[in-house]
Motif scaffolding. Structure first.
Motif, short mmCIF file in Angstrom:
data_model
loop_
_atom_site.label_atom_id
_atom_site.label_comp_id
_atom_site.label_asym_id
_atom_site.label_seq_id
_atom_site.Cartn_x
_atom_site.Cartn_y
_atom_site.Cartn_z
N THR A 120 0.03 10.50 -16.06
CA THR A 120 0.82 9.29 -16.47
C THR A 120 1.93 9.07 -15.64
O THR A 120 2.47 7.84 -15.51
CB THR A 120 1.13 9.65 -17.91
N LEU A 121 2.66 9.98 -15.33
CA LEU A 121 3.89 9.74 -14.26
C LEU A 121 3.39 9.21 -13.14
O LEU A 121 4.07 8.34 -12.80
CB LEU A 121 4.52 11.22 -14.04
N ARG A 122 2.51 9.86 -12.53
CA ARG A 122 1.80 8.91 -11.37
C ARG A 122 1.36 7.35 -11.46
O ARG A 122 1.76 6.55 -10.66
CB ARG A 122 0.54 9.79 -10.79
N GLU A 123 0.80 7.24 -12.37
CA GLU A 123 0.59 5.70 -12.75
C GLU A 123 1.85 4.94 -12.80
O GLU A 123 1.63 3.81 -12.66
CB GLU A 123 -0.43 5.74 -14.20
N THR A 124 2.46 5.40 -13.89
CA THR A 124 3.80 4.63 -14.02
C THR A 124 5.03 4.60 -12.88
O THR A 124 5.58 3.45 -12.87
CB THR A 124 4.23 5.10 -15.63
N VAL A 125 5.25 5.46 -12.40
CA VAL A 125 6.32 5.52 -11.66
C VAL A 125 6.18 5.11 -10.11
O VAL A 125 6.96 4.62 -9.50
CB VAL A 125 6.89 7.15 -11.71
N GLY A 126 5.20 5.49 -9.65
CA GLY A 126 4.75 4.85 -8.33
C GLY A 126 4.89 5.98 -7.30
O GLY A 126 5.87 6.66 -7.47
N ARG A 127 4.32 5.93 -6.14
CA ARG A 127 4.21 6.70 -4.96
C ARG A 127 5.81 7.03 -4.57
O ARG A 127 6.25 8.14 -4.24
CB ARG A 127 3.30 6.43 -4.07
N GLU A 128 6.37 5.85 -4.11
CA GLU A 128 7.75 6.07 -3.31
C GLU A 128 8.65 6.64 -4.43
O GLU A 128 9.39 7.51 -3.85
CB GLU A 128 7.99 4.64 -3.18
N ALA A 129 8.64 6.41 -5.70
CA ALA A 129 9.73 7.09 -6.64
C ALA A 129 9.43 8.63 -6.62
O ALA A 129 10.17 9.22 -6.67
CB ALA A 129 9.76 6.37 -7.92
N LEU A 130 7.97 8.82 -6.68
CA LEU A 130 7.57 10.30 -6.71
C LEU A 130 8.23 11.02 -5.31
O LEU A 130 8.48 12.17 -5.60
CB LEU A 130 6.19 10.52 -7.08
N GLU A 131 7.96 10.47 -4.43
CA GLU A 131 8.37 11.10 -3.12
C GLU A 131 9.89 11.16 -3.14
O GLU A 131 10.49 12.24 -2.71
CB GLU A 131 7.89 10.23 -1.75
N ASP A 132 10.64 10.35 -3.44
CA ASP A 132 12.01 10.58 -3.51
C ASP A 132 12.53 11.70 -4.68
O ASP A 132 13.34 12.46 -4.11
CB ASP A 132 12.77 9.25 -4.25
N LEU A 133 11.80 11.71 -5.76
CA LEU A 133 12.03 12.73 -6.65
C LEU A 133 11.29 14.03 -6.10
O LEU A 133 12.29 15.05 -6.56
CB LEU A 133 11.03 12.57 -7.94
N GLY A 134 10.66 14.03 -5.33
CA GLY A 134 10.09 15.18 -4.67
C GLY A 134 11.09 15.91 -3.85
O GLY A 134 11.41 16.94 -3.75
N GLU A 135 11.75 14.85 -2.88
CA GLU A 135 13.05 15.47 -2.32
C GLU A 135 13.99 15.89 -3.03
O GLU A 135 14.69 16.93 -2.45
CB GLU A 135 13.27 14.17 -1.28
N GLN A 136 14.25 15.32 -4.09
CA GLN A 136 15.63 15.71 -4.81
C GLN A 136 15.13 17.09 -5.39
O GLN A 136 15.84 18.01 -5.51
CB GLN A 136 15.68 14.91 -5.93
N LEU A 137 13.69 17.28 -5.73
CA LEU A 137 13.50 18.94 -6.20
C LEU A 137 13.55 19.65 -5.17
O LEU A 137 14.02 20.72 -5.44
CB LEU A 137 11.92 18.61 -6.92
N ARG A 138 13.08 19.58 -3.97
CA ARG A 138 13.26 20.39 -2.77
C ARG A 138 14.71 20.58 -2.62
O ARG A 138 14.86 21.95 -2.42
CB ARG A 138 12.78 19.78 -1.45
N GLU A 139 15.60 19.74 -2.48
CA GLU A 139 16.80 20.05 -2.46
C GLU A 139 17.54 20.83 -3.56
O GLU A 139 18.44 21.85 -3.33
CB GLU A 139 17.74 18.73 -2.45
N GLY A 140 17.19 20.40 -4.94
CA GLY A 140 17.71 21.22 -6.01
C GLY A 140 17.08 22.75 -6.12
O GLY A 140 17.99 23.59 -6.67
#
Length: 182
Positions: A120-140
């Motif tokens: 559901t997150l993938r469908e709603t949020v979109g690839r670019e936003a999930l990539e940005d969030l992935g970067e925040q998770l890696r840094e976090g």
């Protein structure tokens, strides 16, 4: 580059391997080493989901608010088990039962996240936003708490203030106790 859901699923696979490592460990000391890494990885994973992923889902997918609240409740249960495990010493007779309970809870949680929440997150949020969030998770991950804190807030804004303090405290304790680093 992995997006947020891919990164979290990768964390799930690592934790699943650690449960297998626990079962095949040759000694109480080896099992304890696996437990300490499980505590560290699951604590970081839960804190980052609570700080970054769940608030985003609640904001962008309001109809998933109840599901997010359920995930937060599951995290609380996991943190209580982790806190109990954290207080045990190598070879404690309760360890095996607690690890089995933790595995059941983690398996259930992973199934829910990967079966419904992440798609559901993938469908709603979109690839670019999930990539940005992935970067925040890696840094976090570098600054996330490494121990469970079941009495700490699990939602922003209070979590955003408590997590860095808990993480600093955890890292000092980890060094003093010569805990494995991951």
């Amino acid at each position: 580059m992995m997006d947020a859901t891919e990164l979290l699923e990768h964390d799930h696979r690592i934790v699943e391997q650690m449960f297998r490592d626990y079962e095949t460990a040759a000694s109480a000391a080896q099992r304890r080493g696996v437990v300490e890494i499980l505590i560290r990885e699951l604590s970081k994973h839960a804190a980052l989901e609570e700080l970054l992923v769940y608030p985003l889902a609640k904001r962008l997918i309001p109809e998933m608010a109840d599901e997010v609240d359920e995930h937060l409740e599951e995290h609380m249960g996991l943190k209580k088990i982790l806190a109990t495990l954290d207080r045990l010493s190598a070879g404690d007779r309760l360890e095996r039962d607690l690890v089995a309970e933790l595995k059941r809870e983690v398996d259930h949680h992973v199934q829910e996240e990967e079966g419904r929440f992440f798609p559901t997150l993938r469908e709603t949020v979109g690839r670019e936003a999930l990539e940005d969030l992935g970067e925040q998770l890696r840094e976090g991950k570098r600054a996330a708490p490494t121990r469970p804190h079941p009495h700490a807030p699990n939602e922003p804004p209070a979590l955003a203030m408590a997590a860095p303090v808990a993480a600093m405290y955890d890292r000092v304790r980890d060094r003093l106790q010569r805990r494995p680093r991951t």
